[in-house]
Design a protein around this motif. Structure first.
Motif, mmCIF file in Angstrom:
data_model
loop_
_atom_site.group_PDB
_atom_site.id
_atom_site.type_symbol
_atom_site.label_atom_id
_atom_site.label_comp_id
_atom_site.label_asym_id
_atom_site.label_seq_id
_atom_site.Cartn_x
_atom_site.Cartn_y
_atom_site.Cartn_z
ATOM 1 N N VAL A 138 0.320 -1.081 0.154
ATOM 2 C CA VAL A 138 -0.008 -0.033 0.105
ATOM 3 C C VAL A 138 0.973 1.861 -0.261
ATOM 4 O O VAL A 138 1.831 1.260 0.576
ATOM 5 C CB VAL A 138 -0.699 0.101 1.245
ATOM 6 C CG1 VAL A 138 -2.193 -0.664 1.231
ATOM 7 C CG2 VAL A 138 -0.190 -0.232 2.220
ATOM 8 N N ALA A 139 0.567 2.514 -0.194
ATOM 9 C CA ALA A 139 0.902 3.511 -0.723
ATOM 10 C C ALA A 139 1.126 3.841 0.610
ATOM 11 O O ALA A 139 2.080 4.909 0.841
ATOM 12 C CB ALA A 139 0.489 4.899 -1.495
ATOM 13 N N SER A 140 0.614 4.009 1.752
ATOM 14 C CA SER A 140 0.264 4.435 3.150
ATOM 15 C C SER A 140 -0.765 4.344 4.139
ATOM 16 O O SER A 140 -1.502 3.213 3.346
ATOM 17 C CB SER A 140 0.468 6.283 3.434
ATOM 18 O OG SER A 140 -0.920 6.470 2.691
ATOM 19 N N LEU A 141 -0.172 4.077 5.124
ATOM 20 C CA LEU A 141 -0.633 4.009 6.156
ATOM 21 C C LEU A 141 -1.091 4.704 6.927
ATOM 22 O O LEU A 141 -0.350 5.507 7.393
ATOM 23 C CB LEU A 141 -0.703 2.822 7.173
ATOM 24 C CG LEU A 141 -0.176 0.917 6.309
ATOM 25 C CD1 LEU A 141 0.861 0.089 6.552
ATOM 26 C CD2 LEU A 141 -1.346 0.998 6.073
ATOM 27 N N PRO A 142 -2.211 4.696 8.286
ATOM 28 C CA PRO A 142 -2.723 5.788 9.184
ATOM 29 C C PRO A 142 -1.362 6.035 9.799
ATOM 30 O O PRO A 142 -0.382 5.002 10.411
ATOM 31 C CB PRO A 142 -3.374 5.304 10.646
ATOM 32 C CG PRO A 142 -4.187 4.097 9.620
ATOM 33 C CD PRO A 142 -3.760 3.395 8.029
ATOM 34 N N LYS A 143 -1.187 7.863 10.776
ATOM 35 C CA LYS A 143 -0.464 7.635 11.584
ATOM 36 C C LYS A 143 1.326 7.715 11.288
ATOM 37 O O LYS A 143 2.027 7.619 11.647
ATOM 38 C CB LYS A 143 -0.567 7.203 12.502
ATOM 39 C CG LYS A 143 -1.573 7.220 13.792
ATOM 40 C CD LYS A 143 -1.803 6.751 15.015
ATOM 41 C CE LYS A 143 -2.631 8.396 16.214
ATOM 42 N NZ LYS A 143 -2.530 8.929 17.034
ATOM 43 N N GLY A 144 1.355 7.241 9.378
ATOM 44 C CA GLY A 144 2.728 7.127 8.948
ATOM 45 C C GLY A 144 2.979 5.562 9.176
ATOM 46 O O GLY A 144 4.455 5.464 9.440
ATOM 47 N N ALA A 145 2.384 4.682 9.730
ATOM 48 C CA ALA A 145 2.637 3.501 9.948
ATOM 49 C C ALA A 145 3.296 2.512 9.192
ATOM 50 O O ALA A 145 2.540 2.835 8.038
ATOM 51 C CB ALA A 145 1.788 2.540 10.131
ATOM 52 N N ALA A 146 4.164 1.638 9.208
ATOM 53 C CA ALA A 146 4.920 0.642 7.738
ATOM 54 C C ALA A 146 4.075 -0.560 8.001
ATOM 55 O O ALA A 146 4.934 -0.899 6.528
ATOM 56 C CB ALA A 146 6.445 0.698 7.840
ATOM 57 N N VAL A 147 3.347 -0.861 8.717
ATOM 58 C CA VAL A 147 2.593 -2.037 8.589
ATOM 59 C C VAL A 147 0.751 -1.839 9.501
ATOM 60 O O VAL A 147 1.037 -1.373 10.136
ATOM 61 C CB VAL A 147 3.297 -3.470 8.880
ATOM 62 C CG1 VAL A 147 3.898 -2.840 11.117
ATOM 63 C CG2 VAL A 147 2.836 -4.810 9.138
ATOM 64 N N GLU A 148 -0.126 -2.594 8.480
ATOM 65 C CA GLU A 148 -1.125 -2.944 9.372
ATOM 66 C C GLU A 148 -1.128 -4.160 9.365
ATOM 67 O O GLU A 148 -1.227 -4.733 8.137
ATOM 68 C CB GLU A 148 -2.246 -1.906 9.360
ATOM 69 C CG GLU A 148 -3.994 -1.643 9.359
ATOM 70 C CD GLU A 148 -4.142 -1.230 8.976
ATOM 71 O OE1 GLU A 148 -5.567 -0.766 9.549
ATOM 72 O OE2 GLU A 148 -4.282 -0.225 8.444
ATOM 73 N N MET A 149 -2.188 -5.253 10.328
ATOM 74 C CA MET A 149 -3.234 -6.103 10.521
ATOM 75 C C MET A 149 -4.154 -5.839 10.468
ATOM 76 O O MET A 149 -4.389 -5.683 11.761
ATOM 77 C CB MET A 149 -1.924 -6.759 10.389
ATOM 78 C CG MET A 149 -1.253 -7.016 10.207
ATOM 79 S SD MET A 149 -0.281 -8.936 11.435
ATOM 80 C CE MET A 149 1.772 -7.962 10.689
#
Length: 126
Positions: free
Chosen positions: A109-120
């Motif tokens: 993905v291009a970006s995630l909330p709060k500038g996180a590098a990973v989400e699951m």
């Protein structure tokens, strides 16, 4: 079938209009977790390995609040802003899960909330 909202202070509180998880019958739908430290609601400090572990810890806390564990997850989605971290996620995932492993998708993905590098996020059956 009734809907049960799952919440725990051992995982980050929702940062929007959603629940940490929702249970319908024996299926639990876990919302996306980013590497926030529950006590501070700030991103964990450290390298990518620390971020991945924090996300698994957060998911595990929500699983426990719903009466299960990570090993009850049937499907997990992993979102990465840099797919070069895919091998690291695989390595760390083996620390948290036992065979048989859940079904999984890994998505760049291009970006995630709060500038996180990973989400699951995940679906668990208990």
């Amino acid at each position: 079938m009734s809907r049960e909202i799952i919440a725990t202070d051992k995982a980050p509180q929702a940062i929007g209009p959603y629940s940490q998880a929702v249970r319908y019958g024996d299926t639990v739908y876990l919302s996306g977790q980013i590497p926030l430290v529950p006590e501070t609601m700030e991103l964990v400090t450290g390298d990518m390995a620390a971020q991945v572990r924090r996300v698994f810890d957060n998911l595990g806390a929500v699983c426990e609040a719903a009466g299960g564990s990570l090993n009850d997850i049937a499907k997990i989605n992993i979102f990465l802003t840099d797919l070069s971290h895919f091998p690291l996620v695989n390595e760390i995932m083996q620390e948290y899960f036992s065979e048989p492993y859940p079904a999984r998708a890994a998505i760049g993905v291009a970006s995630l909330p709060k500038g996180a590098a990973v989400e699951m996020d995940a679906i668990m059956v208990v």
